[in-house]
Design a protein around this motif. Sequence first.
Motif, PDB file in Angstrom:
ATOM      1  N   ALA A  86       2.252  -0.180  -3.887  1.00 29.94           N
ATOM      2  CA  ALA A  86       2.211  -0.922  -2.617  1.00 29.94           C
ATOM      3  C   ALA A  86       2.773  -2.331  -2.780  1.00 29.94           C
ATOM      4  N   ARG A  87       2.674  -2.893  -3.968  1.00 32.41           N
ATOM      5  CA  ARG A  87       3.116  -4.271  -4.189  1.00 32.41           C
ATOM      6  C   ARG A  87       4.479  -4.366  -4.888  1.00 32.41           C
ATOM      7  N   ASP A  88       5.191  -3.260  -4.900  1.00 32.54           N
ATOM      8  CA  ASP A  88       6.542  -3.247  -5.472  1.00 32.54           C
ATOM      9  C   ASP A  88       7.523  -3.747  -4.413  1.00 32.54           C
ATOM     10  N   GLU A  89       7.901  -5.009  -4.517  1.00 34.83           N
ATOM     11  CA  GLU A  89       8.717  -5.637  -3.477  1.00 34.83           C
ATOM     12  C   GLU A  89      10.156  -5.116  -3.443  1.00 34.83           C
ATOM     13  N   THR A  90      10.527  -4.274  -4.398  1.00 36.56           N
ATOM     14  CA  THR A  90      11.879  -3.701  -4.373  1.00 36.56           C
ATOM     15  C   THR A  90      11.962  -2.482  -3.463  1.00 36.56           C
ATOM     16  N   ARG A  91      10.807  -1.989  -2.989  1.00 41.36           N
ATOM     17  CA  ARG A  91      10.780  -0.762  -2.177  1.00 41.36           C
ATOM     18  C   ARG A  91      10.703  -1.102  -0.693  1.00 41.36           C
ATOM     19  N   PRO A  92      11.094  -0.160   0.191  1.00 41.42           N
ATOM     20  CA  PRO A  92      11.049  -0.404   1.637  1.00 41.42           C
ATOM     21  C   PRO A  92       9.622  -0.638   2.126  1.00 41.42           C
ATOM     22  N   PRO A  93       9.442  -1.513   3.126  1.00 40.83           N
ATOM     23  CA  PRO A  93       8.085  -1.819   3.623  1.00 40.83           C
ATOM     24  C   PRO A  93       7.327  -0.584   4.103  1.00 40.83           C
ATOM     25  N   ALA A  94       7.999   0.356   4.758  1.00 39.94           N
ATOM     26  CA  ALA A  94       7.301   1.542   5.266  1.00 39.94           C
ATOM     27  C   ALA A  94       6.707   2.362   4.127  1.00 39.94           C
ATOM     28  N   GLU A  95       7.435   2.455   3.027  1.00 41.52           N
ATOM     29  CA  GLU A  95       6.940   3.196   1.859  1.00 41.52           C
ATOM     30  C   GLU A  95       5.748   2.472   1.241  1.00 41.52           C
ATOM     31  N   ARG A  96       5.857   1.155   1.104  1.00 38.89           N
ATOM     32  CA  ARG A  96       4.763   0.369   0.545  1.00 38.89           C
ATOM     33  C   ARG A  96       3.534   0.432   1.454  1.00 38.89           C
ATOM     34  N   LEU A  97       3.760   0.476   2.756  1.00 38.33           N
ATOM     35  CA  LEU A  97       2.665   0.550   3.720  1.00 38.33           C
ATOM     36  C   LEU A  97       1.846   1.821   3.510  1.00 38.33           C
ATOM     37  N   ARG A  98       2.513   2.945   3.296  1.00 42.55           N
ATOM     38  CA  ARG A  98       1.786   4.210   3.066  1.00 42.55           C
ATOM     39  C   ARG A  98       0.901   4.108   1.823  1.00 42.55           C
ATOM     40  N   HIS A  99       1.430   3.490   0.779  1.00 48.07           N
ATOM     41  CA  HIS A  99       0.637   3.362  -0.448  1.00 48.07           C
ATOM     42  C   HIS A  99      -0.563   2.437  -0.235  1.00 48.07           C
ATOM     43  N   LEU A 100      -0.368   1.342   0.489  1.00 49.52           N
ATOM     44  CA  LEU A 100      -1.479   0.413   0.708  1.00 49.52           C
ATOM     45  C   LEU A 100      -2.555   1.053   1.586  1.00 49.52           C
ATOM     46  N   GLU A 101      -2.155   1.840   2.566  1.00 47.77           N
ATOM     47  CA  GLU A 101      -3.143   2.546   3.386  1.00 47.77           C
ATOM     48  C   GLU A 101      -3.964   3.507   2.530  1.00 47.77           C
ATOM     49  N   ALA A 102      -3.309   4.149   1.572  1.00 53.19           N
ATOM     50  CA  ALA A 102      -4.041   5.043   0.672  1.00 53.19           C
ATOM     51  C   ALA A 102      -5.015   4.260  -0.201  1.00 53.19           C
ATOM     52  N   VAL A 103      -4.607   3.052  -0.613  1.00 53.12           N
ATOM     53  CA  VAL A 103      -5.494   2.182  -1.399  1.00 53.12           C
ATOM     54  C   VAL A 103      -6.757   1.854  -0.604  1.00 53.12           C
ATOM     55  N   LEU A 104      -6.572   1.404   0.653  1.00 56.14           N
ATOM     56  CA  LEU A 104      -7.717   0.997   1.462  1.00 56.14           C
ATOM     57  C   LEU A 104      -8.602   2.182   1.835  1.00 56.14           C
ATOM     58  N   ALA A 105      -7.992   3.374   1.919  1.00 55.48           N
ATOM     59  CA  ALA A 105      -8.776   4.567   2.256  1.00 55.48           C
ATOM     60  C   ALA A 105      -9.795   4.905   1.167  1.00 55.48           C
ATOM     61  N   TYR A 106      -9.564   4.410  -0.041  1.00 56.24           N
ATOM     62  CA  TYR A 106     -10.513   4.648  -1.126  1.00 56.24           C
ATOM     63  C   TYR A 106     -11.862   3.992  -0.862  1.00 56.24           C
ATOM     64  N   GLY A 107     -11.864   2.902  -0.093  1.00 56.36           N
ATOM     65  CA  GLY A 107     -13.122   2.224   0.226  1.00 56.36           C
ATOM     66  C   GLY A 107     -13.769   1.526  -0.950  1.00 56.36           C
ATOM     67  N   LEU A 108     -12.960   1.105  -1.942  1.00 58.26           N
ATOM     68  CA  LEU A 108     -13.539   0.444  -3.114  1.00 58.26           C
ATOM     69  C   LEU A 108     -13.911  -1.008  -2.849  1.00 58.26           C
ATOM     70  N   ILE A 109     -13.414  -1.567  -1.733  1.00 57.62           N
ATOM     71  CA  ILE A 109     -13.806  -2.930  -1.388  1.00 57.62           C
ATOM     72  C   ILE A 109     -15.082  -2.856  -0.548  1.00 57.62           C
ATOM     73  N   SER A 110     -16.148  -3.416  -1.075  1.00 59.59           N
ATOM     74  CA  SER A 110     -17.435  -3.335  -0.384  1.00 59.59           C
ATOM     75  C   SER A 110     -17.373  -4.051   0.969  1.00 59.59           C
ATOM     76  N   PRO A 111     -18.002  -3.472   2.011  1.00 56.64           N
ATOM     77  CA  PRO A 111     -18.074  -4.159   3.307  1.00 56.64           C
ATOM     78  C   PRO A 111     -18.721  -5.536   3.220  1.00 56.64           C
ATOM     79  N   LEU A 112     -19.513  -5.762   2.168  1.00 57.03           N
ATOM     80  CA  LEU A 112     -20.163  -7.052   2.014  1.00 57.03           C
ATOM     81  C   LEU A 112     -19.180  -8.129   1.557  1.00 57.03           C
ATOM     82  N   ARG A 113     -18.066  -7.702   0.968  1.00 53.59           N
ATOM     83  CA  ARG A 113     -17.070  -8.676   0.499  1.00 53.59           C
ATOM     84  C   ARG A 113     -16.067  -8.903   1.631  1.00 53.59           C
ATOM     85  N   ARG A 114     -16.501  -9.623   2.634  1.00 56.34           N
ATOM     86  CA  ARG A 114     -15.722  -9.738   3.862  1.00 56.34           C
ATOM     87  C   ARG A 114     -14.401 -10.461   3.656  1.00 56.34           C
ATOM     88  N   ASP A 115     -14.393 -11.483   2.830  1.00 57.65           N
ATOM     89  CA  ASP A 115     -13.149 -12.204   2.594  1.00 57.65           C
ATOM     90  C   ASP A 115     -12.112 -11.307   1.929  1.00 57.65           C
TER      91      ASP A 115
END
Length: 327
Positions: free
Chosen positions: A81-110
Amino acid sequence: MVRGFLALVLVSAGLSVLWPRPVPLPLPDVSAGVRSPYQGERLTGYDRLFWAERRGNRAEFLHFARSADGFLRYRALLNLARDETRPPAERLRHLEAVLAYGLISPLRRDDLRRAQLELGDLAAAAGDEVKAAAAYAEALPLGGAVWGLGRLGLTPRERAGVFLEAREPEEALGALRGVRAPDLRAPALAATGDLEGALRRYGQLLSAQPNDPDALDGRFGVLVALGRFRQAEALLPRLPDPLTAAARLAEAEGDPDAALAAYLEQGDERSVWRAAEILERRGEASAALPFYLDLARGGGNLADDAAFRAYTLATRVGDAEAARAAD
């Protein structure tokens, strides 16, 4: 002066005899290198990922994203997702998959807001303004999110609606500057404390549409906040949810027991939240805690807020088990 200089030279020579200079020792042969902290059969995957991250090996990241699970896949997706050499749409799909994991606790709002800001920037770069607006709304009130919303091709009404949804009424009013939109301006004014201004806007709306449910509910809330209880009570039969409104009125009039019973009888997410708030205000944090935990487990719109509230209360009352459940 000459005699003094000669004396200094003689003293220095004598000291050299008494304390000769140390003989330099040969240095041992030293070889420098990088060693992975993950060497070992059980950590082979992490060892490969360690070297892939050092070398920027995209092929390895793709391998783990497709075949691994758990934290290995999460890290690989994050690198993609953070590979700036790749197209934004491709990176967007990877970042959405990252967030879908839910590893960031809801308590860590920032942390959640920063992740949503990153998602919004990628969505905007990929040309998906709807997704970008939703992500920026989740990232508010971060300054980057306000700026991001401003550069999207949203109309002033759309931008104000996003700000209102994110509970940023001042930004909503700013977006509506010079725009006639009483349906958006009224709740924004009410949220900023300009109750008389909000009441006038709701009056304008109801003059045009006497049975508009949002305008009726908004006017009721403003009348209650102003302490005009009899006028608010007169609106009850016309409201979309008169039972919950009656509970709000009872609470405002100083009858929390009646309000609490009515909210719990309603049983919907918002009513249960209000019931928990009443218990909190009465100093009954331990009694409010189970209601917040139930809302957090329910996965509804208030789940994250309820988890945060439950954790805060559990920490305050020293209930370690409830704190773990909220986290």
